[in-house]
Design an enzyme around this catalytic site. Structure first.
Site, short mmCIF file in Angstrom:
data_model
loop_
_atom_site.label_atom_id
_atom_site.label_comp_id
_atom_site.label_asym_id
_atom_site.label_seq_id
_atom_site.Cartn_x
_atom_site.Cartn_y
_atom_site.Cartn_z
N ARG A 1 1.15 -1.70 -0.15
CA ARG A 1 -0.28 0.29 0.21
C ARG A 1 0.92 1.28 0.22
O ARG A 1 2.32 1.31 0.71
CB ARG A 1 -0.79 0.13 1.04
CG ARG A 1 -2.01 -0.60 1.02
CD ARG A 1 -3.05 -0.34 2.18
NE ARG A 1 -3.46 0.86 2.80
CZ ARG A 1 -3.56 0.36 4.02
NH1 ARG A 1 -4.05 0.31 5.03
NH2 ARG A 1 -3.88 2.16 4.42
N GLY B 1 6.88 0.39 5.95
CA GLY B 1 7.46 -0.38 4.58
C GLY B 1 7.83 -0.30 3.36
O GLY B 1 8.41 0.31 2.53
N CYS B 2 6.72 0.14 2.87
CA CYS B 2 6.05 0.29 1.05
C CYS B 2 7.31 2.06 0.82
O CYS B 2 7.47 2.09 0.03
CB CYS B 2 4.90 0.83 1.26
SG CYS B 2 4.34 -0.42 1.09
N THR B 3 7.24 2.60 1.83
CA THR B 3 7.93 4.34 1.51
C THR B 3 9.58 3.95 1.94
O THR B 3 10.05 4.60 0.69
CB THR B 3 7.45 4.63 3.46
OG1 THR B 3 6.18 5.26 3.35
CG2 THR B 3 8.29 6.50 2.90
N ALA C 1 10.27 2.33 -1.46
CA ALA C 1 10.21 3.60 -3.17
C ALA C 1 11.18 4.28 -2.62
O ALA C 1 12.31 4.14 -3.37
CB ALA C 1 9.30 4.08 -2.95
#
Length: 165
Positions: free
Chosen positions: A44, A49-51, A54
């Site tokens: 998401r 974690g995704c930040t 990325a």
């Protein structure tokens, strides 16, 4: 009904897919033929974690470009969410849309997850390195968000080094 994930195996052709990115630009397997790319699936936008993941790819973009590898993020977020996420983090690569998880399911990375005692279906953090002929040459399953960008670059450089010898 929850299910286990079954990522596509190394050596197989990547599934056909067609979608748009956060800017409305079309992407497809056939449109990417002739290019090497990492298709990284993430759960998401705007999550810790995704930040981290990325930003790791963002910070190594120069090196990926030098190796002629395209980085493509993909998740179930909508166009507005992807645009905000990409803009906020100044990501120099596209975020592909998969709102119905059709692409995610075709790559075998949508299935049962557990978080804070709850079981649900969702996207598993998994990446596929795909060659210019559309063949999967590496699969990264259960990746660590912080380490994955550096690990992929290390693997990529090792492959390049090995092919020169």
């Amino acid at each position: 009904m929850s299910s286990k994930i079954k990522p596509i195996s190394i050596g197989r052709q990547a599934p056909e897919f067609e979608t748009t990115d956060d800017q409305g630009i079309k992407y497809s397997k056939s449109g990417l033929l002739g290019s090497k790319y990492l298709l990284y699936f993430y759960p998401r936008d705007h999550t810790p974690g995704c930040t981290i993941q990325a930003c790791g790819f963002r910070d190594l973009m120069k090196e990926f470009r030098e190796e002629n590898v395209i980085i493509l993020g993909i998740s179930g977020g909508d166009q507005a969410s992807h645009q905000k996420f990409r803009s906020k983090l100044e990501l120099p690569f596209p975020l592909l849309l998969d709102p119905d998880f059709k692409i995610t399911k075709s790559f075998g990375v949508f299935g049962e997850k557990k978080f804070m005692g709850k079981v649900f279906d969702g996207i598993h953090r998994t990446s596929f390195y795909i060659d210019a002929a559309g063949c999967i040459i590496e699969t990264y399953v259960k990746v660590k968000a912080k380490d994955h960008p550096k690990q992929f670059l290390s693997d990529l450089l090792q492959t390049v080094k090995t092919s020169i010898i």
